[in-house]
Design a protein around this motif. Sequence first.
Motif, PDB file in Angstrom:
ATOM      1  N   ARG A   1     -20.823  13.195  26.401  1.00 29.49           N
ATOM      2  CA  ARG A   1     -19.846  12.937  27.305  1.00 29.49           C
ATOM      3  C   ARG A   1     -19.384  13.653  29.002  1.00 29.49           C
ATOM      4  O   ARG A   1     -20.047  14.362  29.099  1.00 29.49           O
ATOM      5  N   PHE A   2     -18.496  12.700  29.458  1.00 26.74           N
ATOM      6  CA  PHE A   2     -18.244  13.232  30.887  1.00 26.74           C
ATOM      7  C   PHE A   2     -17.928  13.076  32.239  1.00 26.74           C
ATOM      8  O   PHE A   2     -17.507  14.605  32.291  1.00 26.74           O
ATOM      9  N   GLY A   3     -16.523  14.001  30.650  1.00 26.69           N
ATOM     10  CA  GLY A   3     -15.241  14.603  31.284  1.00 26.69           C
ATOM     11  C   GLY A   3     -14.227  14.857  30.227  1.00 26.69           C
ATOM     12  O   GLY A   3     -14.491  13.966  29.458  1.00 26.69           O
ATOM     13  N   ILE A   4     -13.318  15.137  30.930  1.00 23.91           N
ATOM     14  CA  ILE A   4     -12.505  15.517  29.612  1.00 23.91           C
ATOM     15  C   ILE A   4     -10.983  15.735  30.581  1.00 23.91           C
ATOM     16  O   ILE A   4     -10.411  15.704  31.937  1.00 23.91           O
ATOM     17  N   VAL A   5      -9.979  14.473  30.972  1.00 24.25           N
ATOM     18  CA  VAL A   5      -8.788  14.066  31.451  1.00 24.25           C
ATOM     19  C   VAL A   5      -7.644  14.989  30.563  1.00 24.25           C
ATOM     20  O   VAL A   5      -7.189  14.064  29.500  1.00 24.25           O
ATOM     21  N   PRO A   6      -6.819  16.224  30.921  1.00 23.17           N
ATOM     22  CA  PRO A   6      -5.564  16.403  30.719  1.00 23.17           C
ATOM     23  C   PRO A   6      -4.529  15.591  30.581  1.00 23.17           C
ATOM     24  O   PRO A   6      -3.744  14.826  30.938  1.00 23.17           O
ATOM     25  N   GLY A   7      -4.028  15.028  29.236  1.00 28.36           N
ATOM     26  CA  GLY A   7      -2.517  14.660  28.999  1.00 28.36           C
ATOM     27  C   GLY A   7      -2.856  13.063  29.292  1.00 28.36           C
ATOM     28  O   GLY A   7      -2.419  12.171  29.477  1.00 28.36           O
ATOM     29  N   TYR A   8      -3.848  12.530  29.017  1.00 26.63           N
ATOM     30  CA  TYR A   8      -4.365  10.686  29.530  1.00 26.63           C
ATOM     31  C   TYR A   8      -3.560  10.000  28.840  1.00 26.63           C
ATOM     32  O   TYR A   8      -3.446   9.488  29.252  1.00 26.63           O
TER      33      TYR A   8
ATOM     34  N   THR B   1       2.902  12.423  21.976  1.00 26.68           N
ATOM     35  CA  THR B   1       2.717  13.841  22.906  1.00 26.68           C
ATOM     36  C   THR B   1       1.528  13.373  23.762  1.00 26.68           C
ATOM     37  O   THR B   1       1.010  12.623  23.028  1.00 26.68           O
ATOM     38  N   PRO B   2       1.374  13.632  25.459  1.00 30.77           N
ATOM     39  CA  PRO B   2       0.380  13.713  25.637  1.00 30.77           C
ATOM     40  C   PRO B   2      -0.339  14.241  25.004  1.00 30.77           C
ATOM     41  O   PRO B   2      -0.856  15.293  24.703  1.00 30.77           O
ATOM     42  N   ARG B   3      -1.717  13.811  25.173  1.00 27.07           N
ATOM     43  CA  ARG B   3      -2.950  14.441  24.538  1.00 27.07           C
ATOM     44  C   ARG B   3      -4.441  14.117  25.480  1.00 27.07           C
ATOM     45  O   ARG B   3      -4.448  13.392  25.983  1.00 27.07           O
ATOM     46  N   ASP B   4      -5.341  14.951  25.579  1.00 25.16           N
ATOM     47  CA  ASP B   4      -6.437  15.027  26.509  1.00 25.16           C
ATOM     48  C   ASP B   4      -6.881  13.854  25.368  1.00 25.16           C
ATOM     49  O   ASP B   4      -7.167  14.087  24.159  1.00 25.16           O
ATOM     50  N   CYS B   5      -8.087  14.002  26.261  1.00 22.60           N
ATOM     51  CA  CYS B   5      -8.895  12.739  26.394  1.00 22.60           C
ATOM     52  C   CYS B   5     -10.021  13.057  27.002  1.00 22.60           C
ATOM     53  O   CYS B   5     -10.338  13.566  28.415  1.00 22.60           O
ATOM     54  N   SER B   6     -11.273  12.670  26.078  1.00 25.31           N
ATOM     55  CA  SER B   6     -12.285  12.459  26.042  1.00 25.31           C
ATOM     56  C   SER B   6     -13.492  11.477  26.477  1.00 25.31           C
ATOM     57  O   SER B   6     -12.622  10.750  25.885  1.00 25.31           O
ATOM     58  N   PHE B   7     -13.678  11.254  27.922  1.00 19.71           N
ATOM     59  CA  PHE B   7     -14.963  10.077  28.074  1.00 19.71           C
ATOM     60  C   PHE B   7     -15.995  10.325  27.542  1.00 19.71           C
ATOM     61  O   PHE B   7     -16.777  11.376  28.334  1.00 19.71           O
ATOM     62  N   PHE B   8     -16.985   9.208  27.752  1.00 20.91           N
ATOM     63  CA  PHE B   8     -18.425   9.084  27.107  1.00 20.91           C
ATOM     64  C   PHE B   8     -19.333   8.012  27.383  1.00 20.91           C
ATOM     65  O   PHE B   8     -18.682   6.943  27.862  1.00 20.91           O
ATOM     66  N   TYR B   9     -20.310   8.142  27.848  1.00 21.85           N
ATOM     67  CA  TYR B   9     -21.375   7.348  28.063  1.00 21.85           C
ATOM     68  C   TYR B   9     -22.682   7.121  27.109  1.00 21.85           C
ATOM     69  O   TYR B   9     -22.537   8.373  26.868  1.00 21.85           O
ATOM     70  N   LYS B  10     -23.288   6.287  27.393  1.00 22.39           N
ATOM     71  CA  LYS B  10     -24.308   5.992  25.957  1.00 22.39           C
ATOM     72  C   LYS B  10     -24.890   5.054  26.842  1.00 22.39           C
ATOM     73  O   LYS B  10     -24.802   3.939  26.759  1.00 22.39           O
ATOM     74  N   ARG B  11     -26.422   5.941  27.566  1.00 26.00           N
ATOM     75  CA  ARG B  11     -27.568   4.966  28.373  1.00 26.00           C
ATOM     76  C   ARG B  11     -28.356   4.052  27.347  1.00 26.00           C
ATOM     77  O   ARG B  11     -28.411   4.199  25.958  1.00 26.00           O
TER      78      ARG B  11
END
Length: 180
Positions: free
Chosen positions: A144-151, A158-168
């Motif tokens: 997980r490289f970040g969370i964007v509130p209400g993305y 209802t706006p929800r936070d989203c987690s952004f991920f990467y995988k090498r």
Amino acid sequence: MVERLPAAEFASSVGELAALLVDAVDDGASVGFVTPFGRKEAAAWWRAQAPAVADGSHLLWACRDGSGITATVSLVLTSKPNARHRAEIAKLLVRRDVRGRGLSRALLAAAEQAARAAGVGLLTLDTETGSTAERVYLTGGWTRFGIVPGYACSPDGTPRDCSFFYKRLAAPGEAFTGSG
């Protein structure tokens, strides 16, 4: 069992894919749609993917049982010259009555293997923070490289936070040579 859904079978599978998407939205999954959301809207969304499926830039895998498609995942490749080393995992959907059987992990493994074969060294995705899907990624080798509130909004709007991920999948620069 996980199987790649060939482009030639895509159109005939839209009904089953639509039913799976409706099940996910009805269960509250934040996968891009708000209620009311029915099979007609779900089928239209899947049909809109047909050109990308046909040209090979949208790859799909599915799990089936006697009732049809029970789970799916997409690998979305990019045509941008500076981004061919990366792809996005999208629409990992597992029907409610078959969850907990390892289908998510099996689908992700198939998509990751195909990504490697296509020269993709980096995968990305986003998912609702705190969701079951997030736990799958957190325990499956994703970072997980970040969370964007209400993305993004949940199906009820209802706006929800989203987690952004990467995988090498490969070391930077290893999988993509710049040609092709």
